[in-house]
Design a protein around this motif. Structure first.
Motif, PDB file in Angstrom:
ATOM      1  N   VAL A  89       0.848  -1.205   0.000  1.00  0.00           N
ATOM      2  CA  VAL A  89       0.000   0.000   0.000  1.00  0.00           C
ATOM      3  C   VAL A  89       0.881   1.252   0.000  1.00  0.00           C
ATOM      4  N   CYS A  90       1.902   1.274   0.855  1.00  0.00           N
ATOM      5  CA  CYS A  90       2.790   2.449   0.920  1.00  0.00           C
ATOM      6  C   CYS A  90       3.491   2.660  -0.420  1.00  0.00           C
ATOM      7  N   LEU A  91       3.971   1.572  -1.032  1.00  0.00           N
ATOM      8  CA  LEU A  91       4.681   1.702  -2.310  1.00  0.00           C
ATOM      9  C   LEU A  91       3.759   2.192  -3.421  1.00  0.00           C
ATOM     10  N   ILE A  92       2.504   1.755  -3.387  1.00  0.00           N
ATOM     11  CA  ILE A  92       1.530   2.251  -4.377  1.00  0.00           C
ATOM     12  C   ILE A  92       1.353   3.762  -4.205  1.00  0.00           C
ATOM     13  N   LEU A  93       1.158   4.191  -2.955  1.00  0.00           N
ATOM     14  CA  LEU A  93       0.956   5.617  -2.696  1.00  0.00           C
ATOM     15  C   LEU A  93       2.144   6.455  -3.174  1.00  0.00           C
ATOM     16  N   LEU A 125      -5.206   8.740   6.008  1.00  0.00           N
ATOM     17  CA  LEU A 125      -5.775   7.719   6.898  1.00  0.00           C
ATOM     18  C   LEU A 125      -7.008   7.066   6.277  1.00  0.00           C
ATOM     19  N   VAL A 126      -7.851   7.889   5.653  1.00  0.00           N
ATOM     20  CA  VAL A 126      -9.064   7.325   5.042  1.00  0.00           C
ATOM     21  C   VAL A 126      -8.685   6.401   3.882  1.00  0.00           C
ATOM     22  N   LEU A 127      -7.766   6.860   3.030  1.00  0.00           N
ATOM     23  CA  LEU A 127      -7.382   6.046   1.870  1.00  0.00           C
ATOM     24  C   LEU A 127      -6.721   4.733   2.300  1.00  0.00           C
ATOM     25  N   THR A 128      -5.771   4.791   3.252  1.00  0.00           N
ATOM     26  CA  THR A 128      -5.099   3.548   3.666  1.00  0.00           C
ATOM     27  C   THR A 128      -6.063   2.636   4.424  1.00  0.00           C
ATOM     28  N   SER A 129      -7.064   3.220   5.113  1.00  0.00           N
ATOM     29  CA  SER A 129      -8.058   2.378   5.788  1.00  0.00           C
ATOM     30  C   SER A 129      -8.887   1.623   4.761  1.00  0.00           C
ATOM     31  N   VAL A 130      -9.248   2.307   3.678  1.00  0.00           N
ATOM     32  CA  VAL A 130     -10.037   1.653   2.620  1.00  0.00           C
ATOM     33  C   VAL A 130      -9.198   0.570   1.946  1.00  0.00           C
ATOM     34  N   ASP A 160     -17.384  -0.073  15.450  1.00  0.00           N
ATOM     35  CA  ASP A 160     -16.124   0.020  16.198  1.00  0.00           C
ATOM     36  C   ASP A 160     -14.980   0.469  15.293  1.00  0.00           C
ATOM     37  N   GLN A 161     -14.976  -0.034  14.038  1.00  0.00           N
ATOM     38  CA  GLN A 161     -13.931   0.384  13.105  1.00  0.00           C
ATOM     39  C   GLN A 161     -14.026   1.889  12.850  1.00  0.00           C
ATOM     40  N   GLY A 162     -15.271   2.370  12.703  1.00  0.00           N
ATOM     41  CA  GLY A 162     -15.486   3.800  12.466  1.00  0.00           C
ATOM     42  C   GLY A 162     -14.986   4.635  13.638  1.00  0.00           C
ATOM     43  N   LYS A 163     -15.269   4.157  14.858  1.00  0.00           N
ATOM     44  CA  LYS A 163     -14.783   4.884  16.041  1.00  0.00           C
ATOM     45  C   LYS A 163     -13.252   4.915  16.058  1.00  0.00           C
TER      46      LYS A 163
END
Ligand SMILES: [Zn+2]
Length: 446
Positions: A89-93, A125-130, A160-163
């Motif tokens: 994921v980090c390498l893609i970003l 954070l939103v993108l890596t969470s997705v 819980d994930q959303g929190k």
């Protein structure tokens, strides 16, 4: 680019929902409840700790052992998959320059650097969470249900994930803004001041954990049943713990696991039992587990753990200072990252952190396991209930492998193995048999 993000997110969510419904299985209920001391563990003139340990282990049905071995060994692989997945994921970003584009968007929105950093963090954070959702969903939901350890259905779990995501946005955002400000102000020594800031943030989060973070996910109440609290508080006072409260948490909201812990720091330290332990544990078992938790408290394991983490953080930041400079020199232009103070550098920071902590896995586990072993020995001496402790080890076998090889234990165990815990308890019992022998019958009075 934004529309591409959106379509990827949509695809992932759809795939995951399909998976969730296809793989939903009835929960397997844990089966082992030990209520009797096996014959070989009864006090006798020929008491043998090895035989007593084997007798306890023989009480676990082979199918239950096979299941918990499979669960626990699967966890070894997940350490690797988690690391590789997040590295990809980090390498893609970085390589697709999504990170640079998120930074550009933040720069267009505002001219304040700190606000740019915060906006970048929100997108990151939103993108890596997705992107991380498929593995997280498998690990945290499907797999837990498959092994009968989860109690939550899909939407409460998602809640819980959303929190968690919201907490990450706020606390992570504060950390990112603070650290990037330090990098800008102190370009040569940021690794030192940054690590000091990180240590302070760690202390604050440990301190606010039990009081402000835990209640977001679970109901924490003071334990009031005197049948449970009186023996616990008696043991606490006997061991110099000046408390009159024990807490309980409704962990059964999420899991069937039995556990207890010591949490908090600097005034918020407390011992908490979970409701699974209260419901399923015998009084001796609860008392034995509390003895262990008090060991953590009396031996100051939380401050010692923070000190250990502080050393790790300083080493990590020093390594980061060197490796960020090296990597940006080679690929910075290609990734369109300007310098270390550019928020677009974050995927690289997380990639390097992933490598560092992956390599450090056995060291971190050994540090924790050493403390847990100390707490085990303290607990045996404080509670003097080796059979209660063995019962607890057997209950924990629902999610921990009982009998690993020595190398396996060294690398992967953050607690002593079940075998080791029962064996320690039986050795303790063998050396204190007089506590368990029934007094000779008194001659009847005439
Ligand atoms: Zn412990």
């Amino acid at each position: 680019m934004v529309s591409r993000f959106r379509s990827i997110a949509l695809l992932v969510v759809l795939a995951v929902f399909g998976l969730g419904f296809a793989l939903a299985q009835p929960a397997i209920q844990p089966t082992v409840d030990i209520t009797q001391v096996p014959a070989a563990a009864q006090p006798s003139a020929h008491f043998d700790a090895d035989a007593a340990t084997e007798a306890y282990l023989a009480m676990i049905p082979p199918a239950a052992t096979a299941r918990s071995n499979a669960y626990f060994e699967g966890g070894y692989w997940l350490i690797l998959w988690d690391f590789l997945y997040s590295a990809v994921v980090c390498l893609i970003l970085l390589n697709l320059r999504w990170s640079a584009k998120m930074r550009d968007l933040a720069v267009r929105v505002t001219r304040f650097r700190w606000l740019q950093d915060a906006i970048y963090w929100g997108q990151y954070l939103v993108l890596t969470s997705v992107l991380g959702f498929p593995l997280g969903f498998y690990e945290g939901y499907i797999r837990e249900h498959k092994y009968g350890l989860a109690t939550q259905s899909f939407w409460p779990w998602m809640g819980d994930q959303g929190k968690g995501l919201l907490i990450g946005l706020i606390l992570g955002g504060l950390a990112v803004v603070l650290l990037l400000a330090i990098v800008r102000k102190l370009p040569r020594t940021w690794w030192l001041w940054g690590s000091i800031a990180m240590i302070c943030l760690t202390m604050v989060s440990v301190a606010i954990g039990p009081v402000y973070l835990q209640p977001i996910f679970n109901k924490v109440t003071k334990l009031s049943d005197p049948k449970v609290t009186v023996p616990i508080l008696r043991m606490a006072h006997a061991n110099g713990i000046p408390t009159n409260d024990v807490y309980q948490i409704d962990a059964s909201r999420q899991t069937t696991r039995m556990s207890a812990n010591v949490s908090g720091f600097a005034g918020t330290t407390r011992i908490t039992l979970n409701d699974n332990l209260l419901r399923r544990g015998s009084p001796e078992e609860i008392q034995a587990v509390m003895g262990h938790e008090m060991g953590h408290y009396v031996m100051h394991h939380i401050p010692k753990g923070i000190f250990f983490m502080s050393v790790v953080i300083v080493i990590f930041f020093a390594g980061l200072y060197w490796s960020l400079g090296w990597a940006l020199g080679r690929w910075g232009e290609r990734w369109q990252i300007r310098d270390v103070s550019d928020p677009a550098v974050l995927p690289l920071v997380f990639l390097l952190a992933g490598v560092f902590f992956f390599v450090l896995t056995p060291v971190m586990n050994t540090e924790t396991r050493t403390q847990e072993k100390e707490a085990d020995m303290f607990g045996l001496n404080a509670a003097r209930l080796p059979d209660g402790f063995a019962q607890a080890a057997i209950h924990l076998s629902e999610y921990r492998k009982m009998r690993p090889g020595p190398v396996e234990e060294y690398f992967f165990f953050d607690h002593p193995s079940g075998y080791d815990r029962i064996h320690s308890a039986m050795v303790w019992k063998g050396e204190n048999l007089q506590l368990f022998e029934k007094p000779p019958a008194q001659p009847a009075a005439h």
